[in-house]
Design a protein around this motif. Sequence first.
Motif, PDB file in Angstrom:
ATOM      1  N   GLY A   4      37.752  33.210  55.394  1.00  0.00           N
ATOM      2  CA  GLY A   4      37.712  32.318  56.547  1.00  0.00           C
ATOM      3  C   GLY A   4      37.151  30.958  56.189  1.00  0.00           C
ATOM      4  N   LEU A   5      36.058  30.959  55.461  1.00  0.00           N
ATOM      5  CA  LEU A   5      35.436  29.684  55.135  1.00  0.00           C
ATOM      6  C   LEU A   5      36.297  28.861  54.189  1.00  0.00           C
ATOM      7  N   THR A   6      36.977  29.538  53.271  1.00  0.00           N
ATOM      8  CA  THR A   6      37.805  28.775  52.337  1.00  0.00           C
ATOM      9  C   THR A   6      38.917  28.048  53.056  1.00  0.00           C
ATOM     10  N   CYS A   7      39.467  28.676  54.093  1.00  0.00           N
ATOM     11  CA  CYS A   7      40.522  27.977  54.854  1.00  0.00           C
ATOM     12  C   CYS A   7      40.003  26.665  55.379  1.00  0.00           C
ATOM     13  N   ILE A   8      38.792  26.706  55.885  1.00  0.00           N
ATOM     14  CA  ILE A   8      38.228  25.466  56.423  1.00  0.00           C
ATOM     15  C   ILE A   8      37.867  24.503  55.311  1.00  0.00           C
ATOM     16  N   ILE A   9      37.271  25.033  54.266  1.00  0.00           N
ATOM     17  CA  ILE A   9      36.787  24.162  53.198  1.00  0.00           C
ATOM     18  C   ILE A   9      37.940  23.464  52.484  1.00  0.00           C
ATOM     19  N   ASN A  10      39.033  24.200  52.306  1.00  0.00           N
ATOM     20  CA  ASN A  10      40.129  23.618  51.541  1.00  0.00           C
ATOM     21  C   ASN A  10      40.711  22.382  52.184  1.00  0.00           C
ATOM     22  N   LYS A  11      40.461  22.216  53.483  1.00  0.00           N
ATOM     23  CA  LYS A  11      40.956  20.999  54.101  1.00  0.00           C
ATOM     24  C   LYS A  11      40.192  19.778  53.618  1.00  0.00           C
ATOM     25  N   PHE A  12      38.978  20.025  53.139  1.00  0.00           N
ATOM     26  CA  PHE A  12      38.154  18.887  52.762  1.00  0.00           C
ATOM     27  C   PHE A  12      38.026  18.728  51.259  1.00  0.00           C
ATOM     28  N   ARG A  13      38.491  19.685  50.525  1.00  0.00           N
ATOM     29  CA  ARG A  13      38.319  19.609  49.086  1.00  0.00           C
ATOM     30  C   ARG A  13      39.519  18.946  48.440  1.00  0.00           C
ATOM     31  N   ILE A  14      39.258  18.298  47.341  1.00  0.00           N
ATOM     32  CA  ILE A  14      40.357  17.736  46.570  1.00  0.00           C
ATOM     33  C   ILE A  14      40.942  18.838  45.703  1.00  0.00           C
ATOM     34  N   VAL A  15      40.070  19.509  44.962  1.00  0.00           N
ATOM     35  CA  VAL A  15      40.548  20.584  44.118  1.00  0.00           C
ATOM     36  C   VAL A  15      40.420  21.873  44.916  1.00  0.00           C
ATOM     37  N   LYS A  16      41.552  22.344  45.400  1.00  0.00           N
ATOM     38  CA  LYS A  16      41.474  23.460  46.335  1.00  0.00           C
ATOM     39  C   LYS A  16      41.093  24.757  45.633  1.00  0.00           C
ATOM     40  N   LEU A  17      40.565  25.673  46.419  1.00  0.00           N
ATOM     41  CA  LEU A  17      40.237  26.992  45.893  1.00  0.00           C
ATOM     42  C   LEU A  17      41.436  27.911  46.061  1.00  0.00           C
ATOM     43  N   THR A  18      41.886  28.456  44.943  1.00  0.00           N
ATOM     44  CA  THR A  18      43.057  29.322  45.021  1.00  0.00           C
ATOM     45  C   THR A  18      42.633  30.727  45.433  1.00  0.00           C
ATOM     46  N   LYS A  19      43.652  31.576  45.597  1.00  0.00           N
ATOM     47  CA  LYS A  19      43.343  32.942  46.028  1.00  0.00           C
ATOM     48  C   LYS A  19      42.513  33.661  44.981  1.00  0.00           C
ATOM     49  N   LYS A  20      42.830  33.372  43.731  1.00  0.00           N
ATOM     50  CA  LYS A  20      42.061  34.024  42.663  1.00  0.00           C
ATOM     51  C   LYS A  20      40.597  33.623  42.751  1.00  0.00           C
ATOM     52  N   ASP A  21      40.378  32.316  42.965  1.00  0.00           N
ATOM     53  CA  ASP A  21      38.997  31.831  43.079  1.00  0.00           C
ATOM     54  C   ASP A  21      38.298  32.527  44.228  1.00  0.00           C
ATOM     55  N   GLN A  22      39.005  32.655  45.344  1.00  0.00           N
ATOM     56  CA  GLN A  22      38.393  33.277  46.503  1.00  0.00           C
ATOM     57  C   GLN A  22      38.005  34.713  46.204  1.00  0.00           C
ATOM     58  N   PHE A  23      38.884  35.368  45.486  1.00  0.00           N
ATOM     59  CA  PHE A  23      38.589  36.761  45.183  1.00  0.00           C
ATOM     60  C   PHE A  23      37.325  36.877  44.345  1.00  0.00           C
ATOM     61  N   ILE A  24      37.228  36.033  43.337  1.00  0.00           N
ATOM     62  CA  ILE A  24      36.056  36.109  42.468  1.00  0.00           C
ATOM     63  C   ILE A  24      34.792  35.763  43.246  1.00  0.00           C
ATOM     64  N   VAL A  25      34.887  34.754  44.096  1.00  0.00           N
ATOM     65  CA  VAL A  25      33.700  34.383  44.880  1.00  0.00           C
ATOM     66  C   VAL A  25      33.280  35.551  45.764  1.00  0.00           C
ATOM     67  N   ALA A  26      34.266  36.206  46.383  1.00  0.00           N
ATOM     68  CA  ALA A  26      33.922  37.325  47.255  1.00  0.00           C
ATOM     69  C   ALA A  26      33.380  38.494  46.445  1.00  0.00           C
ATOM     70  N   TYR A  27      34.008  38.759  45.330  1.00  0.00           N
ATOM     71  CA  TYR A  27      33.608  39.912  44.541  1.00  0.00           C
ATOM     72  C   TYR A  27      32.279  39.679  43.844  1.00  0.00           C
ATOM     73  N   GLY A  28      31.943  38.412  43.659  1.00  0.00           N
ATOM     74  CA  GLY A  28      30.716  38.116  42.935  1.00  0.00           C
ATOM     75  C   GLY A  28      29.492  38.076  43.813  1.00  0.00           C
ATOM     76  N   GLY A  29      29.626  38.485  45.043  1.00  0.00           N
ATOM     77  CA  GLY A  29      28.487  38.431  45.941  1.00  0.00           C
ATOM     78  C   GLY A  29      27.592  39.645  45.756  1.00  0.00           C
ATOM     79  N   LEU A  30      26.796  39.628  44.708  1.00  0.00           N
ATOM     80  CA  LEU A  30      25.990  40.794  44.393  1.00  0.00           C
ATOM     81  C   LEU A  30      24.654  40.744  45.107  1.00  0.00           C
ATOM     82  N   ARG A  31      24.176  41.912  45.476  1.00  0.00           N
ATOM     83  CA  ARG A  31      22.829  41.974  46.044  1.00  0.00           C
ATOM     84  C   ARG A  31      21.893  42.461  44.956  1.00  0.00           C
TER      85      ARG A  31
END
Lengths: 220, 751
Positions: B407-434
């Motif tokens: 959800g946040l990436t959809c919003i953020i990508n409107k403001f970013r020059i270098v957009k976050l791809t799906k792969k990037d999103q996956f890694i960011v989500a998967y890397g959320g370790l506790r």
Amino acid sequence: MGASQTRAEHQYQDLADKTGFSFEQIKNLYQRFQQLSGNEETISRANLDSIPALANNPIRKQIIGAFFDKRNQHQDEVGSCDQIGFEQFLMVMSHFRPPNLRTTDEEKEAMRKEKLRFLFNMHDSDNDGTITLAEYRKVVEELMSKSGEIGQETAKAIADAAMLEVASINVPNMGPEEFYEGITFEHFEEILKGLEMESRMHIRFLDVDTSTMRCGKSQS
Amino acid sequence: MAELRPARCWRTGFFFCLWLLLFLSVASGSLVVVSGSNETSGGPAGDTPEDPHHQTNSTTHKKAFPVLSFNYQDVRKPFVISLWILLALLMKLGFHIIPNISNVVPESCLLIGVGLLVGGIIKAIGEEAPVLDTKLFFHYLLPPIILDAGYFLPIRAFMENMGTILVFAVVGTLWNVFFIGGMIFAVCQIEGVQLAGVDLLSCLLFGSIVSAVDPVAVLAVFEEIQINELLHILVFGESLLNDAVTVVLYHLFEEFSHAGTVTVLDGVLGVVCFFVVSLGGVMVGAIYGFLGAFTSRFTTHTRVIEPLFVFLYSYMAYLSAEVFHLSGIMSLIACGVIMRPYVEANVSHKSYTTIKYFLKMWSSVSETLIFIFLGVSTVAGPHAWNWTFVISTVILCLVSRVLGVIGLTCIINKFRIVKLTKKDQFIVAYGGLRGAIAFSLGFLLTDNERKNMFLTAIITVIFFTVFVQGMTIRPLVELLAVKKKKESKPSINEEIHTQFLGHLLTGIEDICGHYGHHHWKDKLNRFNKTYLKKWLIAGERSTEPQLISFYNKMEMKQAMMLVESGSTAKLPSTLSSVSMQNIQQRGSGNRRAIPSISKSREQEIRKILRSNLQKTRQRLRSYSRHDLMIDPFEDNVSEVRFRKQRVEMERRMSHYLTVPTNRQETPSVRKVCFEPEHQVFTYDNSESPRGPRARPDPGPLDAISLVSESQRPNQSREPRAKVPEEQEEQDQLKLSRCLSDPGPNQEEDLS
């Protein structure tokens, strides 16, 4: 009113196709162009020189020169002109557009080449296709010109080292008798490939008119 | 042969570790030491006396003077602490000796495993296992890791992605908290799960503990997978900045759950609190950072204590922020980031190395200890397992993370020059370790029957993320072909063009007429140069432009690398045969044949060379005056070896013309200063015009002049500046021919 609007739109459509900007961006840039030129058709170097914010920029002359350089117009001409119109202004600006999500890899590659070419033209002032040691030295000198009394020696040393690095990377096995003429465009690409130009060499072009807001961040 | 050795090492290591574990677990107890383990305690074999005996001096019966006595209690605490740390480090060492495991399983998992083992052993013996004390964690174990991360934070990447990072950290964490808290509450309302007693505020409190991405775990895992800079900084930056959110929410919900009711005013105050906590933390850190930078300006005469200033100011920043309940992590980061450029310009090279290595060392030890303690505490702590609660927590954590990122990436990508791809999103989500922060915060909860359940759930989530996600992220990264970290050597061309680009883009922005990103960056740089650097950097380095410092640093690195590499065989393969001759302009003179140099210059050269030779001979003679005849020979051998080394180094250095700095005062400069023990040639090099003549293609003879040259490359260049420019180039060419000639004769002399 209607007729002039359609004519303007028609013009803009042409420009948009050529440069890739959107209508709003072209409109904004046109307003800026008018501002710089004093509502005339063309701007000269003096117009650009008079921008106060540019005064602190060490490579001001090169930047202004790039606008008047015919090589940046993608029309295979060389030399420089004294006055440029809006279309040429836009062409130069189009080198700084960012890639978007839909840009394919080949397009990104082409974009990168174009941006690198722009940089290369800025360095290669005599247009012989290579950046010689003297030209490179000049570049470094200009870069450090605003940093106080550093002196020519330092700039020379750094430029020499940089040149050596280019030569080492591109032609690693030169014999002692050979002479490295200068940095060609391919070598230039090679040494800067780590910088990812297509993502770094860009500025935000505005979609909204900010002439009323003089300060604050851009909001493209 | 080679296969046997690791196996043997492994077995010996294994048994040693096992034995150590046993001893450690027993030693943690407070009762009598088992007799079998008295080897390291240094006491006598056999029955050791009970504690009371040696505590009393005045006994009723006279006993013989104790030649050897045993007093464990006095040193128990530091002994046990040291033993724990030693165990942790030995484990770490062990994992890297066993080659296969460390490729598959991330280190954090292995360490938790060890902790479980130790905890199990301790429990089996019946002792009380040490738990991860919250104070210990937050005051001693966490700060080194955060300081290490903050001090070496890649600033450019961080600033460029600041907006994205903040959105993920603040909005993402808020979303996680409310989603998890709310859904868990909904789950608790389901009939038949025996969770009816859990109210909404407790659920939200639980949510706020378990939803924050943990910097320690992220660092531990991401360091090993070497992912590209953008993703690394996104996940890592988020884990650092969400500390403010976590702190505020945690305290907020804790207050509320005691108060019982929530009003709108409380909500508003919560928001205000968030800003106060985060900005206040940054400000506290900035103050200490500037203080540290300012202090380092005056340390030219007391180099030894320089690193201490860095550490202490940073630690004080952390503690001061904690005093006011501000975000200690953000304070620590701000302190490190602000202090670093000025401190690095001021301190000596050795202090810089010390700072770097101590930070890495401490953070490494801390991280290891944290994971081991996590394992131990898991075994030790009281658990209340509730299937529904735990399973739903794990699932909800995953789901909310994924939804949040997308959800946040959809919003953020409107403001970013270098957009976050799906792969990037996956890694960011998967890397959320506790990690351990969640655990410690859970420990701080007030004691009630729900606390144990919460703790169990938190531990399960931590284990799940660290083990499952940690282990699978590497193959996934390979599978998805995510961009890895670039192996970039510092390149002077890139640096020149980075700066050039910066100015170019600023200029274009000015022509376009709006104040964008580059404009403000440029303004900040100029402010930094005109005001801050004058105050915070000592001496003449304050006016040194960035390009020159970069250049000097790089040169020094090259030189040191060459010296450290020892023999010519180990030189980096990038050594190319290109030298200055290849790029120097033919322009002036076109003289490539052996030219003549001026008489006076030639005289100078000969004089200097002769005097050097004499000095060397003197040294050799002095050796032969002593007993061992072997010495001159050995010296020769090492001389020859050294000469070769210096030859290569000089060749390398001649590739990078040094900058004739006008730095007269030099203790603060990171020069190429070789320690005395490296020097084979010990004469002093106060002979003046060394400059051009000592430089180019060396013959074996030049080694002597080379060493002196290399010892003071900066100073020796100064006279060169005065030499007229057009002559220089010629001289270089000439001398390279000239000096190579008298080579062989001299060598004979020396050997």
